[in-house]
Design an enzyme around this catalytic site. Structure first.
Site, PDB file in Angstrom:
ATOM      1  N   HIS A 255       0.659  -1.061  -0.004  1.00  0.00           N
ATOM      2  CA  HIS A 255       0.086   0.008   0.073  1.00  0.00           C
ATOM      3  C   HIS A 255       0.767   1.431   0.065  1.00  0.00           C
ATOM      4  CE1 HIS A 255      -3.745  -2.183   0.403  1.00  0.00           C
ATOM      5  NE2 HIS A 255      -3.390  -2.527   1.618  1.00  0.00           N
TER       6      HIS A 255
ATOM      7  N   ASP B 144      -2.309 -10.642  -2.031  1.00  0.00           N
ATOM      8  CA  ASP B 144      -2.827  -9.927  -0.695  1.00  0.00           C
ATOM      9  C   ASP B 144      -4.321  -9.620  -0.844  1.00  0.00           C
ATOM     10  OD1 ASP B 144      -1.634  -8.232   2.009  1.00  0.00           O
ATOM     11  OD2 ASP B 144      -3.649  -7.461   1.048  1.00  0.00           O
TER      12      ASP B 144
ATOM     13  N   HIS C 288      -6.161  -7.369  -0.160  1.00  0.00           N
ATOM     14  CA  HIS C 288      -6.550  -6.137  -0.838  1.00  0.00           C
ATOM     15  C   HIS C 288      -5.601  -5.530  -2.059  1.00  0.00           C
ATOM     16  CE1 HIS C 288      -6.705  -5.711   3.633  1.00  0.00           C
ATOM     17  NE2 HIS C 288      -8.014  -5.749   3.447  1.00  0.00           N
TER      18      HIS C 288
ATOM     19  N   ASP D 208      -3.967 -12.999   3.910  1.00  0.00           N
ATOM     20  CA  ASP D 208      -5.091 -12.250   4.549  1.00  0.00           C
ATOM     21  C   ASP D 208      -6.441 -12.544   3.638  1.00  0.00           C
ATOM     22  OD1 ASP D 208      -4.012 -10.687   2.720  1.00  0.00           O
ATOM     23  OD2 ASP D 208      -4.182  -8.788   3.883  1.00  0.00           O
TER      24      ASP D 208
END
Length: 370
Positions: A142, A178, A180, A270
Protein backbone atom coordinates in the site's frame (compact mmCIF):
# COMPACT_ATOMS: atom_id res chain seq x y z
CA UNK A 1 22.98 -22.63 -6.60
CA UNK A 2 20.93 -24.07 -3.75
CA UNK A 3 17.70 -25.95 -4.33
CA UNK A 4 14.70 -25.59 -2.05
CA UNK A 5 13.56 -22.19 -0.83
CA UNK A 6 15.76 -19.60 0.87
CA UNK A 7 13.93 -17.66 3.59
CA UNK A 8 15.33 -14.27 4.59
CA UNK A 9 14.78 -13.04 8.12
CA UNK A 10 16.06 -10.21 10.35
CA UNK A 11 15.02 -9.93 14.00
CA UNK A 12 14.97 -6.15 13.70
CA UNK A 13 11.67 -6.25 11.79
CA UNK A 14 10.09 -6.92 15.20
CA UNK A 15 11.21 -3.56 16.65
CA UNK A 16 8.20 -1.51 15.55
CA UNK A 17 5.70 -1.74 18.42
CA UNK A 18 2.27 -0.96 17.02
CA UNK A 19 0.65 -1.17 20.46
CA UNK A 20 -3.03 -1.67 21.21
CA UNK A 21 -5.79 -0.83 18.78
CA UNK A 22 -9.42 -1.45 17.93
CA UNK A 23 -8.47 -3.48 14.86
CA UNK A 24 -6.13 -0.90 13.35
CA UNK A 25 -7.25 2.43 14.81
CA UNK A 26 -6.69 3.80 18.35
CA UNK A 27 -8.28 1.91 21.22
CA UNK A 28 -12.00 2.17 21.91
CA UNK A 29 -13.01 3.71 25.26
CA UNK A 30 -16.01 1.35 25.29
CA UNK A 31 -13.90 -1.84 25.46
CA UNK A 32 -12.35 -3.14 28.69
CA UNK A 33 -9.93 -5.68 27.16
CA UNK A 34 -8.07 -4.12 24.27
CA UNK A 35 -6.47 -6.17 21.51
CA UNK A 36 -3.16 -5.57 19.79
CA UNK A 37 -3.01 -3.65 16.54
CA UNK A 38 -3.52 -6.32 13.87
CA UNK A 39 -0.13 -5.57 12.28
CA UNK A 40 1.96 -6.68 15.23
CA UNK A 41 5.22 -8.53 15.62
CA UNK A 42 3.53 -11.74 16.84
CA UNK A 43 2.09 -12.47 13.40
CA UNK A 44 5.49 -12.91 11.73
CA UNK A 45 7.00 -14.63 14.77
CA UNK A 46 4.35 -17.33 14.31
CA UNK A 47 5.04 -17.48 10.58
CA UNK A 48 8.71 -18.03 11.31
CA UNK A 49 8.01 -20.73 13.90
CA UNK A 50 5.66 -22.68 11.62
CA UNK A 51 8.28 -22.71 8.86
CA UNK A 52 11.01 -23.73 11.33
CA UNK A 53 8.99 -26.57 12.87
CA UNK A 54 6.68 -27.65 10.06
CA UNK A 55 7.12 -30.55 7.67
CA UNK A 56 9.01 -28.51 5.06
CA UNK A 57 11.68 -27.34 7.51
CA UNK A 58 14.39 -29.50 5.92
CA UNK A 59 13.68 -27.93 2.52
CA UNK A 60 14.21 -24.35 3.71
CA UNK A 61 17.52 -22.53 3.95
CA UNK A 62 17.46 -19.64 6.39
CA UNK A 63 19.44 -16.56 5.39
CA UNK A 64 20.17 -13.34 7.25
CA UNK A 65 18.51 -10.12 6.21
CA UNK A 66 20.10 -6.71 6.58
CA UNK A 67 19.41 -2.99 6.82
CA UNK A 68 18.76 -1.15 3.56
CA UNK A 69 20.81 1.91 2.74
CA UNK A 70 19.15 5.23 2.02
CA UNK A 71 20.41 5.04 -1.55
CA UNK A 72 18.71 1.66 -2.01
CA UNK A 73 15.35 2.97 -0.77
CA UNK A 74 15.79 6.10 -2.89
CA UNK A 75 15.76 3.89 -5.99
CA UNK A 76 11.97 3.96 -5.50
CA UNK A 77 11.04 6.60 -2.92
CA UNK A 78 12.04 10.31 -3.11
CA UNK A 79 14.67 11.33 -0.57
CA UNK A 80 12.41 14.04 0.82
CA UNK A 81 9.85 11.42 1.76
CA UNK A 82 12.48 9.16 3.32
CA UNK A 83 13.78 12.08 5.40
CA UNK A 84 10.24 12.97 6.50
CA UNK A 85 9.62 9.41 7.74
CA UNK A 86 12.89 9.46 9.68
CA UNK A 87 12.01 12.82 11.23
CA UNK A 88 8.55 11.54 12.22
CA UNK A 89 10.06 8.56 14.04
CA UNK A 90 12.76 10.69 15.67
CA UNK A 91 10.06 13.03 16.97
CA UNK A 92 8.41 10.15 18.82
CA UNK A 93 6.33 8.49 16.15
CA UNK A 94 2.63 7.72 16.35
CA UNK A 95 0.08 7.30 13.56
CA UNK A 96 1.83 8.51 10.41
CA UNK A 97 -1.50 7.96 8.67
CA UNK A 98 -4.82 6.70 9.95
CA UNK A 99 -3.87 2.99 10.07
CA UNK A 100 -0.06 3.02 10.21
CA UNK A 101 1.75 3.16 13.55
CA UNK A 102 5.46 3.88 13.94
CA UNK A 103 7.05 3.54 17.36
CA UNK A 104 10.39 4.77 18.63
CA UNK A 105 12.09 1.63 17.25
CA UNK A 106 10.43 1.84 13.86
CA UNK A 107 13.24 3.36 11.79
CA UNK A 108 15.57 0.39 12.18
CA UNK A 109 12.62 -1.97 11.66
CA UNK A 110 11.72 -0.25 8.38
CA UNK A 111 15.31 -0.42 7.15
CA UNK A 112 15.47 -4.11 8.09
CA UNK A 113 12.26 -4.92 6.20
CA UNK A 114 13.43 -3.06 3.10
CA UNK A 115 16.97 -4.46 3.23
CA UNK A 116 15.84 -8.02 3.82
CA UNK A 117 13.47 -7.79 0.84
CA UNK A 118 16.28 -6.45 -1.37
CA UNK A 119 18.61 -9.19 -0.12
CA UNK A 120 16.07 -11.86 -1.10
CA UNK A 121 15.86 -10.40 -4.60
CA UNK A 122 19.64 -10.17 -4.80
CA UNK A 123 20.02 -13.85 -3.90
CA UNK A 124 17.94 -14.78 -6.95
CA UNK A 125 19.64 -12.21 -9.17
CA UNK A 126 23.09 -13.54 -8.11
CA UNK A 127 21.88 -17.09 -8.85
CA UNK A 128 22.50 -18.15 -5.24
CA UNK A 129 19.04 -19.70 -5.39
CA UNK A 130 16.11 -19.99 -7.76
CA UNK A 131 13.55 -19.19 -5.07
CA UNK A 132 13.64 -16.71 -2.18
CA UNK A 133 11.15 -15.51 0.42
CA UNK A 134 11.52 -12.30 2.46
CA UNK A 135 9.63 -12.81 5.73
CA UNK A 136 9.26 -9.19 6.81
CA UNK A 137 6.85 -6.69 8.29
CA UNK A 138 5.09 -4.34 7.87
CA UNK A 139 3.41 -5.11 4.54
CA UNK A 140 4.56 -2.75 1.82
CA UNK A 141 2.17 -2.94 -1.12
CA UNK A 142 0.00 0.00 0.00
CA UNK A 143 3.00 2.32 0.35
CA UNK A 144 3.00 4.82 -2.50
CA UNK A 145 6.09 6.78 -3.63
CA UNK A 146 5.44 9.59 -1.12
CA UNK A 147 2.65 8.23 1.05
CA UNK A 148 2.68 5.75 3.94
CA UNK A 149 -0.50 3.71 4.03
CA UNK A 150 -2.07 0.43 5.08
CA UNK A 151 0.62 -0.23 7.75
CA UNK A 152 3.41 0.19 5.16
CA UNK A 153 5.98 2.94 4.66
CA UNK A 154 8.36 1.58 2.02
CA UNK A 155 7.15 -0.57 -0.86
CA UNK A 156 9.19 -3.76 -0.76
CA UNK A 157 7.93 -5.24 -4.04
CA UNK A 158 8.79 -1.98 -5.82
CA UNK A 159 12.29 -2.00 -4.31
CA UNK A 160 12.78 -5.59 -5.46
CA UNK A 161 11.56 -4.81 -8.98
CA UNK A 162 13.87 -1.80 -9.29
CA UNK A 163 16.74 -3.97 -8.11
CA UNK A 164 16.02 -6.46 -10.87
CA UNK A 165 15.85 -3.74 -13.51
CA UNK A 166 19.10 -2.21 -12.26
CA UNK A 167 20.74 -5.63 -12.71
CA UNK A 168 19.99 -5.46 -16.43
CA UNK A 169 16.60 -7.14 -16.66
CA UNK A 170 14.09 -5.52 -18.99
CA UNK A 171 10.81 -7.17 -17.96
CA UNK A 172 9.73 -7.91 -14.40
CA UNK A 173 6.31 -9.14 -13.30
CA UNK A 174 4.77 -8.62 -9.86
CA UNK A 175 1.82 -10.81 -8.90
CA UNK A 176 0.01 -9.82 -5.71
CA UNK A 177 -2.55 -12.04 -3.97
CA UNK A 178 -2.89 -10.08 -0.74
CA UNK A 179 -6.63 -9.71 -0.11
CA UNK A 180 -6.41 -5.94 -0.69
CA UNK A 181 -5.53 -4.14 -3.89
CA UNK A 182 -1.86 -3.16 -3.93
CA UNK A 183 -2.60 0.46 -4.75
CA UNK A 184 0.90 1.58 -3.84
CA UNK A 185 2.59 -0.89 -6.16
CA UNK A 186 0.15 0.11 -8.91
CA UNK A 187 1.11 3.75 -8.43
CA UNK A 188 4.83 3.06 -8.87
CA UNK A 189 4.45 1.38 -12.25
CA UNK A 190 1.21 2.76 -13.67
CA UNK A 191 2.96 4.57 -16.54
CA UNK A 192 5.58 1.90 -17.28
CA UNK A 193 5.83 -1.30 -19.29
CA UNK A 194 9.05 -2.67 -17.78
CA UNK A 195 7.10 -3.90 -14.73
CA UNK A 196 3.84 -5.81 -15.24
CA UNK A 197 1.62 -5.63 -12.16
CA UNK A 198 -1.19 -8.14 -11.55
CA UNK A 199 -3.29 -7.96 -8.39
CA UNK A 200 -5.92 -10.49 -7.30
CA UNK A 201 -8.01 -8.86 -4.57
CA UNK A 202 -11.44 -8.51 -3.05
CA UNK A 203 -13.58 -5.62 -4.24
CA UNK A 204 -13.18 -2.70 -1.83
CA UNK A 205 -12.59 0.57 -3.73
CA UNK A 206 -10.99 3.66 -2.23
CA UNK A 207 -10.82 4.13 1.52
CA UNK A 208 -9.26 7.55 2.19
CA UNK A 209 -8.28 10.79 0.43
CA UNK A 210 -4.71 9.45 0.17
CA UNK A 211 -5.94 6.27 -1.52
CA UNK A 212 -7.54 7.39 -4.81
CA UNK A 213 -6.86 4.09 -6.59
CA UNK A 214 -9.96 1.90 -6.75
CA UNK A 215 -8.53 -1.48 -7.74
CA UNK A 216 -11.08 -1.62 -10.56
CA UNK A 217 -10.31 -3.58 -13.74
CA UNK A 218 -10.75 -0.23 -15.53
CA UNK A 219 -7.41 0.92 -14.08
CA UNK A 220 -5.22 -0.56 -16.82
CA UNK A 221 -2.33 1.93 -16.79
CA UNK A 222 -1.64 5.05 -18.85
CA UNK A 223 0.81 5.98 -21.60
CA UNK A 224 3.51 3.33 -21.99
CA UNK A 225 1.96 1.46 -19.06
CA UNK A 226 -1.42 0.98 -20.70
CA UNK A 227 -2.32 -2.70 -20.49
CA UNK A 228 0.42 -3.49 -17.98
CA UNK A 229 -1.65 -2.89 -14.85
CA UNK A 230 -4.05 -5.78 -14.28
CA UNK A 231 -6.60 -5.55 -11.48
CA UNK A 232 -8.46 -8.81 -10.93
CA UNK A 233 -11.21 -7.57 -8.64
CA UNK A 234 -13.08 -10.54 -7.19
CA UNK A 235 -16.42 -10.45 -5.34
CA UNK A 236 -16.42 -10.90 -1.59
CA UNK A 237 -16.58 -14.54 -0.55
CA UNK A 238 -14.41 -15.96 -3.32
CA UNK A 239 -12.57 -19.13 -2.33
CA UNK A 240 -9.92 -21.54 -3.55
CA UNK A 241 -11.56 -22.45 -6.85
CA UNK A 242 -12.34 -18.84 -7.85
CA UNK A 243 -8.75 -17.72 -7.25
CA UNK A 244 -7.40 -20.67 -9.24
CA UNK A 245 -9.83 -19.89 -12.07
CA UNK A 246 -8.72 -16.24 -12.12
CA UNK A 247 -5.09 -17.32 -12.25
CA UNK A 248 -5.66 -19.59 -15.24
CA UNK A 249 -7.94 -17.17 -17.08
CA UNK A 250 -5.97 -13.95 -16.51
CA UNK A 251 -2.60 -14.29 -14.79
CA UNK A 252 -1.24 -17.22 -16.76
CA UNK A 253 -2.03 -16.05 -20.31
CA UNK A 254 -0.83 -12.49 -19.68
CA UNK A 255 2.39 -13.68 -18.04
CA UNK A 256 3.08 -16.07 -20.90
CA UNK A 257 2.66 -13.30 -23.46
CA UNK A 258 4.70 -10.78 -21.44
CA UNK A 259 7.63 -13.12 -20.86
CA UNK A 260 9.07 -11.79 -17.58
CA UNK A 261 12.68 -12.43 -16.68
CA UNK A 262 11.80 -12.47 -12.97
CA UNK A 263 8.56 -12.96 -11.04
CA UNK A 264 8.09 -11.11 -7.75
CA UNK A 265 5.26 -12.29 -5.49
CA UNK A 266 3.50 -10.05 -3.00
CA UNK A 267 2.45 -12.91 -0.76
CA UNK A 268 -0.33 -12.14 1.70
CA UNK A 269 -2.39 -14.67 3.62
CA UNK A 270 -5.21 -12.27 4.51
CA UNK A 271 -7.50 -13.72 1.83
CA UNK A 272 -8.04 -16.67 4.17
CA UNK A 273 -11.54 -17.43 5.37
CA UNK A 274 -10.58 -16.54 8.95
CA UNK A 275 -8.65 -13.30 8.54
CA UNK A 276 -9.95 -10.27 10.47
CA UNK A 277 -8.99 -7.91 7.64
CA UNK A 278 -10.47 -9.75 4.66
CA UNK A 279 -13.75 -11.12 3.42
CA UNK A 280 -12.51 -13.86 1.10
CA UNK A 281 -12.59 -17.61 1.71
CA UNK A 282 -9.24 -19.14 0.83
CA UNK A 283 -8.06 -22.14 2.83
CA UNK A 284 -4.63 -23.74 3.09
CA UNK A 285 -5.49 -25.72 -0.03
CA UNK A 286 -6.01 -22.49 -1.97
CA UNK A 287 -2.70 -21.00 -0.85
CA UNK A 288 -0.91 -24.23 -1.68
CA UNK A 289 -2.38 -24.04 -5.18
CA UNK A 290 -1.28 -20.40 -5.64
CA UNK A 291 2.23 -21.36 -4.55
CA UNK A 292 2.31 -24.30 -6.95
CA UNK A 293 0.90 -22.26 -9.84
CA UNK A 294 3.63 -19.68 -9.25
CA UNK A 295 6.30 -22.37 -9.20
CA UNK A 296 5.00 -23.92 -12.43
CA UNK A 297 4.81 -20.54 -14.17
CA UNK A 298 8.34 -19.63 -13.08
CA UNK A 299 9.64 -23.00 -14.27
CA UNK A 300 8.18 -22.29 -17.72
CA UNK A 301 9.03 -18.60 -18.06
CA UNK A 302 11.97 -17.53 -15.88
CA UNK A 303 14.10 -20.63 -15.52
CA UNK A 304 12.43 -21.19 -12.14
CA UNK A 305 13.40 -17.81 -10.69
CA UNK A 306 11.06 -15.93 -8.37
CA UNK A 307 11.32 -13.88 -5.19
CA UNK A 308 8.42 -13.46 -2.77
CA UNK A 309 7.86 -10.94 0.00
CA UNK A 310 5.46 -11.12 2.93
CA UNK A 311 2.44 -8.84 2.78
CA UNK A 312 -0.73 -9.24 4.89
CA UNK A 313 -2.05 -12.12 6.98
CA UNK A 314 -3.49 -11.19 10.38
CA UNK A 315 -5.06 -14.28 11.94
CA UNK A 316 -2.41 -15.00 14.53
CA UNK A 317 -2.22 -18.75 13.90
CA UNK A 318 -4.05 -19.56 10.66
CA UNK A 319 -2.06 -17.04 8.58
CA UNK A 320 1.10 -18.89 9.61
CA UNK A 321 -0.40 -22.23 8.56
CA UNK A 322 -1.39 -20.67 5.23
CA UNK A 323 2.16 -19.46 4.71
CA UNK A 324 3.40 -23.02 5.27
CA UNK A 325 0.92 -24.19 2.62
CA UNK A 326 2.10 -21.44 0.24
CA UNK A 327 5.70 -22.53 0.65
CA UNK A 328 4.75 -26.18 0.10
CA UNK A 329 3.42 -25.06 -3.25
CA UNK A 330 6.56 -23.02 -3.99
CA UNK A 331 8.57 -26.19 -3.35
CA UNK A 332 6.28 -28.28 -5.62
CA UNK A 333 5.54 -30.58 -2.69
CA UNK A 334 2.20 -32.12 -1.81
CA UNK A 335 0.37 -30.66 1.21
CA UNK A 336 2.14 -31.99 4.29
CA UNK A 337 0.53 -29.95 7.07
CA UNK A 338 -3.10 -30.66 7.86
CA UNK A 339 -5.54 -27.77 7.77
CA UNK A 340 -6.85 -27.43 11.34
CA UNK A 341 -9.95 -25.36 10.55
CA UNK A 342 -10.30 -24.88 6.81
CA UNK A 343 -13.65 -25.94 5.48
CA UNK A 344 -16.15 -23.79 3.63
CA UNK A 345 -18.37 -24.47 0.61
CA UNK A 346 -16.45 -23.40 -2.49
CA UNK A 347 -18.29 -22.19 -5.59
CA UNK A 348 -15.87 -22.15 -8.54
CA UNK A 349 -18.18 -19.81 -10.50
CA UNK A 350 -18.24 -17.08 -7.84
CA UNK A 351 -15.50 -15.08 -9.55
CA UNK A 352 -16.68 -15.53 -13.14
CA UNK A 353 -18.17 -12.04 -13.53
CA UNK A 354 -15.01 -10.41 -12.21
CA UNK A 355 -12.82 -12.48 -14.52
CA UNK A 356 -14.97 -11.58 -17.53
CA UNK A 357 -14.74 -7.88 -16.70
CA UNK A 358 -10.93 -7.98 -16.58
CA UNK A 359 -10.87 -9.70 -19.96
CA UNK A 360 -13.20 -7.04 -21.39
CA UNK A 361 -10.89 -4.19 -20.34
CA UNK A 362 -7.67 -5.88 -21.42
CA UNK A 363 -8.61 -7.90 -24.50
CA UNK A 364 -7.07 -5.32 -26.81
CA UNK A 365 -3.69 -5.81 -25.14
CA UNK A 366 -3.63 -9.54 -24.37
CA UNK A 367 -5.15 -12.73 -25.73
CA UNK A 368 -7.20 -14.85 -23.37
CA UNK A 369 -8.27 -18.50 -23.61
CA UNK A 370 -11.81 -19.04 -24.83
Amino acid sequence: MTDGLQVFWDDRVLLNDTGLAFGEVPVSPLIDVQAKHVENADRVVNMRSVLQRGQIRDHLVWRDGRLATIDEIAASHPRGYIDAVRAFVDAGGGYIEENTVLSAGAWEALLAAAGTSIEAADAVLRSDTLRAYALVRPPGHHAQPEQAEGYGVFNHAALMAERALASGMRRVAIVDWDVHHGNGTQQFFYERDDVLYLSLHMRHGTWSPTHPQTGSPAEIGVGPGMGYNVNIELPLGCGDAAYAAAWRAIVEPIMEQYGPELIIVSSGQDASAYDPNGRQCLTMKGFHRLGRLTRDLADRLTGGRFAAVQEGGYHLSYAAYCLHATCEGFLARQPELDDPIGYLPDDPRHGDAGIALVQTYLSRFWEFPR
